[in-house]
Design a protein around this motif. Structure first.
Motif, mmCIF file in Angstrom:
data_model
loop_
_atom_site.group_PDB
_atom_site.id
_atom_site.type_symbol
_atom_site.label_atom_id
_atom_site.label_comp_id
_atom_site.label_asym_id
_atom_site.label_seq_id
_atom_site.Cartn_x
_atom_site.Cartn_y
_atom_site.Cartn_z
ATOM 1 N N MET A 80 0.234 -1.271 -4.930
ATOM 2 C CA MET A 80 1.326 -1.557 -5.865
ATOM 3 C C MET A 80 1.638 -3.048 -5.847
ATOM 4 N N SER A 81 1.690 -3.667 -7.014
ATOM 5 C CA SER A 81 2.050 -5.088 -7.093
ATOM 6 C C SER A 81 3.549 -5.280 -6.876
ATOM 7 N N GLU A 82 4.334 -4.236 -7.189
ATOM 8 C CA GLU A 82 5.782 -4.282 -6.982
ATOM 9 C C GLU A 82 6.238 -2.941 -6.408
ATOM 10 N N LYS A 83 7.208 -3.007 -5.502
ATOM 11 C CA LYS A 83 7.664 -1.782 -4.842
ATOM 12 C C LYS A 83 8.324 -0.796 -5.803
ATOM 13 N N ASN A 84 8.909 -1.307 -6.911
ATOM 14 C CA ASN A 84 9.580 -0.390 -7.827
ATOM 15 C C ASN A 84 8.586 0.510 -8.564
ATOM 16 N N GLN A 85 7.276 0.227 -8.442
ATOM 17 C CA GLN A 85 6.267 1.108 -9.019
ATOM 18 C C GLN A 85 6.216 2.457 -8.291
ATOM 19 N N LEU A 86 6.774 2.484 -7.082
ATOM 20 C CA LEU A 86 6.793 3.727 -6.317
ATOM 21 C C LEU A 86 7.526 4.826 -7.086
ATOM 22 N N LYS B 48 0.832 -1.200 0.000
ATOM 23 C CA LYS B 48 0.000 0.000 0.000
ATOM 24 C C LYS B 48 0.868 1.253 0.000
ATOM 25 N N LEU B 49 0.502 2.205 -0.850
ATOM 26 C CA LEU B 49 1.113 3.528 -0.848
ATOM 27 C C LEU B 49 0.027 4.522 -0.455
ATOM 28 N N GLN B 50 0.282 5.281 0.599
ATOM 29 C CA GLN B 50 -0.685 6.275 1.049
ATOM 30 C C GLN B 50 -0.030 7.651 1.072
ATOM 31 N N PHE B 51 -0.762 8.655 0.623
ATOM 32 C CA PHE B 51 -0.248 10.028 0.700
ATOM 33 C C PHE B 51 -1.418 11.003 0.646
ATOM 34 N N GLN B 52 -1.102 12.254 0.897
ATOM 35 C CA GLN B 52 -2.121 13.307 0.893
ATOM 36 C C GLN B 52 -1.806 14.305 -0.214
ATOM 37 N N VAL B 53 -2.795 14.561 -1.062
ATOM 38 C CA VAL B 53 -2.636 15.569 -2.139
ATOM 39 C C VAL B 53 -2.847 16.952 -1.528
ATOM 40 N N ASP B 54 -1.900 17.846 -1.779
ATOM 41 C CA ASP B 54 -1.969 19.174 -1.160
ATOM 42 C C ASP B 54 -3.108 20.028 -1.726
ATOM 43 N N GLU B 55 -3.333 19.929 -3.033
ATOM 44 C CA GLU B 55 -4.373 20.731 -3.681
ATOM 45 C C GLU B 55 -5.494 19.815 -4.167
ATOM 46 N N LEU C 274 5.935 8.452 -8.246
ATOM 47 C CA LEU C 274 6.527 9.727 -7.831
ATOM 48 C C LEU C 274 6.920 10.574 -9.044
ATOM 49 N N ASN C 275 7.416 9.911 -10.082
ATOM 50 C CA ASN C 275 7.762 10.642 -11.311
ATOM 51 C C ASN C 275 6.516 11.256 -11.963
ATOM 52 N N VAL C 276 5.426 10.494 -11.953
ATOM 53 C CA VAL C 276 4.169 10.987 -12.539
ATOM 54 C C VAL C 276 3.655 12.186 -11.746
ATOM 55 N N LEU C 277 3.741 12.107 -10.434
ATOM 56 C CA LEU C 277 3.311 13.235 -9.596
ATOM 57 C C LEU C 277 4.137 14.478 -9.920
ATOM 58 N N ASP C 278 5.440 14.283 -10.114
ATOM 59 C CA ASP C 278 6.327 15.403 -10.409
ATOM 60 C C ASP C 278 6.043 15.991 -11.798
ATOM 61 N N GLU C 279 5.856 15.114 -12.780
ATOM 62 C CA GLU C 279 5.599 15.561 -14.159
ATOM 63 C C GLU C 279 4.308 16.369 -14.266
ATOM 64 N N ASN C 280 3.328 16.004 -13.424
ATOM 65 C CA ASN C 280 2.032 16.673 -13.473
ATOM 66 C C ASN C 280 1.909 17.794 -12.432
ATOM 67 N N ASN C 281 3.067 18.109 -11.792
ATOM 68 C CA ASN C 281 3.099 19.195 -10.806
ATOM 69 C C ASN C 281 2.062 19.013 -9.681
ATOM 70 N N ILE C 282 1.929 17.763 -9.261
ATOM 71 C CA ILE C 282 1.004 17.453 -8.166
ATOM 72 C C ILE C 282 1.808 17.352 -6.876
ATOM 73 N N SER C 283 1.606 18.305 -5.997
ATOM 74 C CA SER C 283 2.345 18.287 -4.728
ATOM 75 C C SER C 283 1.606 17.410 -3.717
ATOM 76 N N PHE C 284 2.380 16.766 -2.844
ATOM 77 C CA PHE C 284 1.794 15.814 -1.886
ATOM 78 C C PHE C 284 2.611 15.827 -0.596
ATOM 79 N N SER C 285 2.080 15.176 0.414
ATOM 80 C CA SER C 285 2.773 15.064 1.709
ATOM 81 C C SER C 285 2.305 13.790 2.417
ATOM 82 N N HIS C 286 2.916 13.510 3.583
ATOM 83 C CA HIS C 286 2.535 12.370 4.435
ATOM 84 C C HIS C 286 2.542 11.045 3.659
ATOM 85 N N LEU C 287 3.622 10.802 2.936
ATOM 86 C CA LEU C 287 3.730 9.573 2.157
ATOM 87 C C LEU C 287 4.114 8.400 3.063
ATOM 88 N N ILE C 288 3.360 7.303 2.942
ATOM 89 C CA ILE C 288 3.612 6.097 3.740
ATOM 90 C C ILE C 288 3.577 4.896 2.809
#
Length: 311
Positions: A269-275, A232-239, A279-293
């Motif tokens: 995620m079926s595999e950890k390397n999907q993380l 499981k990947l959990q995070f909070q979208v800032d906007e 993260l790259n997709v979040l960066d490319e789309n300028n989506i800021s986030f926090s509290h990643l677990i």
């Protein structure tokens, strides 16, 4: 004895009126392992345990203890295991020493042998300083250690532990875990029922999950966790306005299972390397986030997946 199974259960079935409490269960327990029995209340695990320990006669099926049928060779089978429940049959009005002496004598030890074995067990379970106190003055942890000591008088090769740490404080639970590990190191086979999933995860080599009287899954803790899904990947979208785009990317572009609750996002995620990809997709789309677990599957997840929602 090392090369044979400690227990062989085949087609075990028990009915109470129209209710089938245990429904055609079969499994084997290897000598020297810790085997966990898990299931919700009323699932049939206690009934299974009672049949395995000859406290309850099955309607169908067989149980063999180190090759001895519990119905045809009940005396031999019973002599090969010890049983510790939440409340062992000890006398509250006398001391730990007196209880151990009585049970030692009942198990066929001579007076001198009983005294020697009692002294050994009081030392082994850290009860020497309280040996002559009435059990009424014992804490929960002391009482549980005495229960276990009573079941080990004859040094059985097989030990049934029925919820051995229920009601204990965390420190005493850890002490009991150490005791159980020591028993295994000394060659004992352990059958463990517990309501604490972390306890099964820490102690059990293999686990059988029982629900509605049926064996629904058996395997090592790691195997069970792998079978129910990914990390499981959990995070909070800032906007909050970024959520529709994020949902589209995760589900349509990356084909990942995701759930949204307000600004909270959970991705499987079926595999950890999907993380890295996420993260790259979040960066490319300028989506800021926090509290990643990042959280691997737990036995809690296994338990919920296999037993919840099937009532």
């Amino acid at each position: 004895m090392e090369n044979m199974n400690a227990i062989e259960v085949e087609g075990l079935t028990k009915k109470f009126g129209n209710n089938t409490a245990v429904d055609n269960i079969s499994f084997e327990v290897k000598a020297g392992e810790v085997f966990g029995l898990l299931g919700p209340n009323g699932a049939g695990k206690t009934t299974t345990l009672r049949m395995m320990t000859t406290l309850l006669k099955q309607d169908f099926g067989t149980v063999k203890i180190f090759g001895h049928d519990t119905l045809k060779e009940s005396r031999i089978a019973r002599s090969m295991f010890g049983l510790t429940g939440q409340y062992a049959s000890v006398d509250e009005d006398i001391s730990a020493r007196e209880n151990l002496m009585i049970f030692s004598r009942l198990n066929g030890l001579s007076k001198n042998e009983a005294k020697s074995r009692t002294d050994e067990l009081l030392e082994e379970f850290s009860l020497v300083n309280s040996a002559d106190k009435s059990l009424k003055n014992f804490s929960g942890g002391m009482r549980r250690r005495l229960d276990l000591a009573v079941s080990l008088i004859t040094r059985p090769s097989l030990i049934f532990l029925d919820e051995p740490t229920t009601g204990l404080d965390p420190r005493t639970r850890m002490q009991m875990w150490d005791t159980i590990r020591e028993l295994v190191d000394q060659g004992s086979t352990i059958i463990l029922t517990t309501q604490y999933l972390d306890e099964a995860d820490q102690l059990a080599d293999r686990i059988a999950v029982i629900d509605h009287g049926k064996l629904v899954k058996i395997g090592t803790p790691d195997e069970l966790k792998k079978n129910i899904g990914g990390t499981k990947l959990q995070f909070q979208v800032d906007e909050k306005e970024d959520i529709p785009d994020l949902k589209n990317v995760l589900e349509n572009q990356l084909s990942l299972e995701s759930t949204f609750s307000g600004n909270q996002v959970q991705v499987i995620m079926s595999e950890k390397n999907q993380l890295v990809t996420i993260l790259n997709v979040l960066d490319e789309n300028n989506i800021s986030f926090s509290h990643l677990i990042v959280q691997d599957p737990s036995l809690d997840d296994v338990f919920m997946s296999l037993t919840v929602g099937k009532n």
